[in-house]
Motif scaffolding. Structure first.
Motif, PDB file in Angstrom:
ATOM      1  N   TYR A 140      98.598  47.354   7.912  1.00 48.91           N
ATOM      2  CA  TYR A 140      99.114  46.490   8.969  1.00 48.91           C
ATOM      3  C   TYR A 140      99.330  47.272  10.247  1.00 48.91           C
ATOM      4  N   LEU A 141      99.044  46.611  11.364  1.00 48.03           N
ATOM      5  CA  LEU A 141      99.477  47.138  12.658  1.00 48.03           C
ATOM      6  C   LEU A 141     100.505  46.164  13.204  1.00 48.03           C
ATOM      7  N   PHE A 142     101.640  46.710  13.645  1.00 47.89           N
ATOM      8  CA  PHE A 142     102.691  45.868  14.207  1.00 47.89           C
ATOM      9  C   PHE A 142     102.961  46.280  15.648  1.00 47.89           C
ATOM     10  N   CYS A 143     103.230  45.278  16.460  1.00 48.77           N
ATOM     11  CA  CYS A 143     103.611  45.531  17.848  1.00 48.77           C
ATOM     12  C   CYS A 143     105.139  45.456  17.945  1.00 48.77           C
ATOM     13  N   LEU A 144     105.742  46.466  18.552  1.00 47.14           N
ATOM     14  CA  LEU A 144     107.197  46.488  18.717  1.00 47.14           C
ATOM     15  C   LEU A 144     107.592  45.688  19.966  1.00 47.14           C
ATOM     16  N   ASN A 145     108.877  45.407  20.106  1.00 42.93           N
ATOM     17  CA  ASN A 145     109.338  44.610  21.248  1.00 42.93           C
ATOM     18  C   ASN A 145     108.943  45.229  22.594  1.00 42.93           C
ATOM     19  N   ASP A 146     108.813  46.576  22.638  1.00 45.25           N
ATOM     20  CA  ASP A 146     108.459  47.225  23.908  1.00 45.25           C
ATOM     21  C   ASP A 146     106.956  47.442  24.054  1.00 45.25           C
ATOM     22  N   GLY A 147     106.158  46.885  23.128  1.00 41.58           N
ATOM     23  CA  GLY A 147     104.711  46.973  23.273  1.00 41.58           C
ATOM     24  C   GLY A 147     104.066  48.132  22.543  1.00 41.58           C
ATOM     25  N   ASN A 148     104.858  49.072  22.009  1.00 44.51           N
ATOM     26  CA  ASN A 148     104.257  50.140  21.205  1.00 44.51           C
ATOM     27  C   ASN A 148     103.706  49.572  19.902  1.00 44.51           C
ATOM     28  N   VAL A 149     102.727  50.278  19.340  1.00 48.24           N
ATOM     29  CA  VAL A 149     102.085  49.819  18.104  1.00 48.24           C
ATOM     30  C   VAL A 149     102.309  50.834  16.992  1.00 48.24           C
ATOM     31  N   ILE A 150     102.648  50.341  15.791  1.00 50.67           N
ATOM     32  CA  ILE A 150     102.836  51.225  14.634  1.00 50.67           C
ATOM     33  C   ILE A 150     102.046  50.699  13.433  1.00 50.67           C
ATOM     34  N   GLU A 151     101.895  51.583  12.448  1.00 55.38           N
ATOM     35  CA  GLU A 151     101.069  51.265  11.281  1.00 55.38           C
ATOM     36  C   GLU A 151     101.920  51.303  10.006  1.00 55.38           C
ATOM     37  N   SER A 152     101.674  50.371   9.085  1.00 52.87           N
ATOM     38  CA  SER A 152     102.339  50.383   7.771  1.00 52.87           C
ATOM     39  C   SER A 152     101.300  50.017   6.713  1.00 52.87           C
ATOM     40  N   ALA A 187     114.784  36.299   8.117  1.00 52.96           N
ATOM     41  CA  ALA A 187     114.544  35.388   9.245  1.00 52.96           C
ATOM     42  C   ALA A 187     113.847  36.114  10.391  1.00 52.96           C
ATOM     43  N   ARG A 188     112.934  35.412  11.043  1.00 49.05           N
ATOM     44  CA  ARG A 188     112.195  36.000  12.168  1.00 49.05           C
ATOM     45  C   ARG A 188     112.935  35.824  13.494  1.00 49.05           C
ATOM     46  N   SER A 189     113.883  34.899  13.522  1.00 55.86           N
ATOM     47  CA  SER A 189     114.636  34.682  14.767  1.00 55.86           C
ATOM     48  C   SER A 189     115.926  33.934  14.446  1.00 55.86           C
ATOM     49  N   TYR A 190     116.795  33.829  15.445  1.00 52.37           N
ATOM     50  CA  TYR A 190     118.051  33.095  15.259  1.00 52.37           C
ATOM     51  C   TYR A 190     117.782  31.616  14.951  1.00 52.37           C
ATOM     52  N   ASP A 191     116.656  31.115  15.432  1.00 47.39           N
ATOM     53  CA  ASP A 191     116.362  29.685  15.250  1.00 47.39           C
ATOM     54  C   ASP A 191     116.316  29.277  13.787  1.00 47.39           C
ATOM     55  N   LEU A 238     124.737  34.791  20.194  1.00 46.61           N
ATOM     56  CA  LEU A 238     124.004  35.929  19.632  1.00 46.61           C
ATOM     57  C   LEU A 238     122.780  36.254  20.492  1.00 46.61           C
ATOM     58  N   ARG A 239     122.057  35.224  20.858  1.00 41.08           N
ATOM     59  CA  ARG A 239     120.852  35.431  21.674  1.00 41.08           C
ATOM     60  C   ARG A 239     121.196  36.151  22.979  1.00 41.08           C
ATOM     61  N   GLU A 240     122.329  35.782  23.515  1.00 42.49           N
ATOM     62  CA  GLU A 240     122.739  36.340  24.806  1.00 42.49           C
ATOM     63  C   GLU A 240     123.153  37.820  24.691  1.00 42.49           C
ATOM     64  N   HIS A 241     123.824  38.154  23.573  1.00 38.69           N
ATOM     65  CA  HIS A 241     124.432  39.489  23.484  1.00 38.69           C
ATOM     66  C   HIS A 241     123.699  40.466  22.568  1.00 38.69           C
ATOM     67  N   CYS A 242     122.874  39.968  21.688  1.00 42.77           N
ATOM     68  CA  CYS A 242     122.278  40.858  20.672  1.00 42.77           C
ATOM     69  C   CYS A 242     120.766  40.779  20.661  1.00 42.77           C
ATOM     70  N   GLU A 243     120.150  41.932  20.610  1.00 38.10           N
ATOM     71  CA  GLU A 243     118.686  42.018  20.514  1.00 38.10           C
ATOM     72  C   GLU A 243     118.273  41.790  19.054  1.00 38.10           C
ATOM     73  N   TYR A 244     117.285  40.933  18.840  1.00 36.53           N
ATOM     74  CA  TYR A 244     116.824  40.663  17.480  1.00 36.53           C
ATOM     75  C   TYR A 244     115.438  41.286  17.280  1.00 36.53           C
ATOM     76  N   THR A 245     115.395  42.372  16.523  1.00 32.24           N
ATOM     77  CA  THR A 245     114.113  43.058  16.307  1.00 32.24           C
ATOM     78  C   THR A 245     113.219  42.234  15.402  1.00 32.24           C
ATOM     79  N   SER A 246     112.031  41.955  15.886  1.00 30.93           N
ATOM     80  CA  SER A 246     111.087  41.194  15.085  1.00 30.93           C
ATOM     81  C   SER A 246     109.685  41.702  15.419  1.00 30.93           C
ATOM     82  N   LEU A 247     109.069  42.376  14.463  1.00 29.41           N
ATOM     83  CA  LEU A 247     107.763  42.973  14.750  1.00 29.41           C
ATOM     84  C   LEU A 247     106.682  41.898  14.739  1.00 29.41           C
TER      85      LEU A 247
END
Ligand code: SAH
Length: 393
Positions: free
Chosen positions: A118-130, A76-80, A93-102
């Motif tokens: 692939y290039l993915f953007c992390l929640n803090d804006g950093n970019v990584i490669e896979s 799943a990409r989100s709690y929704d 869950l939304r209130e208390h837990c961070e949901y990592t989704s690249l």
């Protein structure tokens, strides 16, 4: 922590953090910092931890398993998307837990062999490669374990800007999850050979490996997982004692301590003999045959004498050698040896009974060496907007 990088311009060795000190020194290392004001990183939790968390929210324990399966099996990409969980619980869950989704920001598909980068953007804006590689035995994903790297290997593009931060277990997992979701094809194999030194991010790596091979998750067999290291001796030994069934690949790249120092600053910290002893220990503890990676660099480490010395070093070891024609990067002068020279190097090793392959280049048409796609992206975005060189925001 710029001064911690091996990748400092004069390449002098300046020391590694003690394993226990990493979190404090590198920041953003832990998946749960324990700070009251920080949200728990829910995708990095084991099922047991999740059960405790769910109970603390006043929910029934079986909700933990549902939640775990949404995250690690249904991807799943989100709690929704978690439609069988009560709405109020999802709100908690939304209130208390961070949901990592690249966030995928670039996807390139090779016309030659179907390899995808692939290039993915992390929640803090950093970019990584896979990278996704398609083989006859299944789909293999190559993930990054850090944003940048501080090991400073001379031929490697990933290390040029030094280390920004460690990746959390959930950020390592989500590279695999995103690719499986986007392609709709099962990922059966994994290599930790992208940007970063996995054993420099030990605790997060270990948890990632456990979650990835967990039967309630994607359940990728440990035997289909390879972790590559430049040779951090203490952590190779620690990993050996975990007795996982993963393959360990050691980046050797030279057949003597002196030559290794020229290519890999980490050799100033660890003697080659100690590194090889740790590799023998890994085999003793796990029964897993070691892989050695040897990047062939024209005129640097590709002579018959180098090959001869290598056979001496690895004598009696149950191992496999991967010869990798060096992938030239813009910032350095290194070139690939002629095909004939590489074949001769391989033949010499074979003559001494060593298992050896020359690694086939994958996705040659979609950005060369490890870390090059990310570097190219960062300089493009930086040139156009003058933004943070490590980010996509
Ligand atoms: N830090 C880990 C894993 C990342 S790199 C390690 O050092 O093993 C994965 C492999 O690719 C390593 O063997 C690394 O030395 C090699 N590599 C990196 N850049 C390369 C290049 N330009 N050409 C050939 N091999 C390269």
């Amino acid at each position: 922590m710029k001064e911690m990088n091996f990748a400092s311009p004069d390449m002098t060795y300046v020391g590694l953090a003690e394993p226990g000190r990493q979190a404090a020194e590198l920041g953003n290392t832990g998946f749960m910092t324990g700070k009251a004001d920080e949200k728990c990183d829910i995708k990095s939790c084991t099922l047991e931890e999740l059960t405790e968390e769910v109970i603390s929210f006043g929910e029934k324990p079986f909700r933990a398993k549902q939640l775990y399966q949404w995250m690690h099996q249904k991807l799943a990409r989100s709690y929704d998307e978690m439609t069988n969980l009560p709405k109020a619980f999802r709100e908690t869950l939304r209130e208390h837990c961070e949901y990592t989704s690249l966030l995928p920001v670039e996807r390139r598909v090779s016309k030659i062999d179907g390899t995808e980068k692939y290039l993915f953007c992390l929640n803090d804006g950093n970019v990584i490669e896979s990278v996704l590689m398609r083989y006859h035995f299944g789909n293999s994903v190559c993930i990054s374990s850090q944003v940048g790297c501080r090991m400073g290997c001379r031929f490697c593009a990933s290390t040029i800007g030094g280390l920004t931060r460690n990746l959390t277990p959930s950020e390592m997992l989500d590279q695999v999850y995103c690719i499986q979701r986007m392609t709709g094809e099962r990922v059966s194999h994994l290599v930790v050979m992208g940007t970063g030194e996995p054993l420099d991010n030990y605790d997060n790596l270990l948890r990632f490996l456990q979650l990835l091979s967990d039967e309630n998750g994607l359940h990728i067999s440990q035997r289909n997982i390879t972790v590559s290291t430049c040779g951090l001796v203490e952590n190779i030994r620690r990993l050996a004692e975990e007795r996982l069934q993963i393959t360990l690949a050691l980046s050797l790249h030279a057949s003597s301590q002196e030559k290794r120092k020229e290519l890999m600053p980490v050799a100033y910290r660890y003697e080659l003999d100690d590194v090889l002893d740790a590799c023998r220990y890994y085999f003793e503890q796990t029964g897993r045959r070691m892989t050695f990676e040897y990047s062939l660099v024209g005129g640097v480490n590709d002579t018959q004498a180098d090959a001869g010395q290598l056979t001496g070093l690895l004598k009696g070891m149950n191992c496999h050698i991967n010869l990798i024609p060096v992938n030239p990067i813009r910032e350095r002068e290194f070139v690939q040896p002629d095909r004939r020279v590489m074949e001769a190097f391989k033949n010499k090793l074979e003559k001494y009974g060593i298992n050896v392959t020359i690694r086939r280049e994958m996705g040659r048409d979609i950005a060369g060496a490890c870390g090059q796609l990310r570097k190219g992206y960062l300089s493009r975005t930086k040139d156009s907007a003058g933004e943070d060189p490590n980010g996509c925001t």
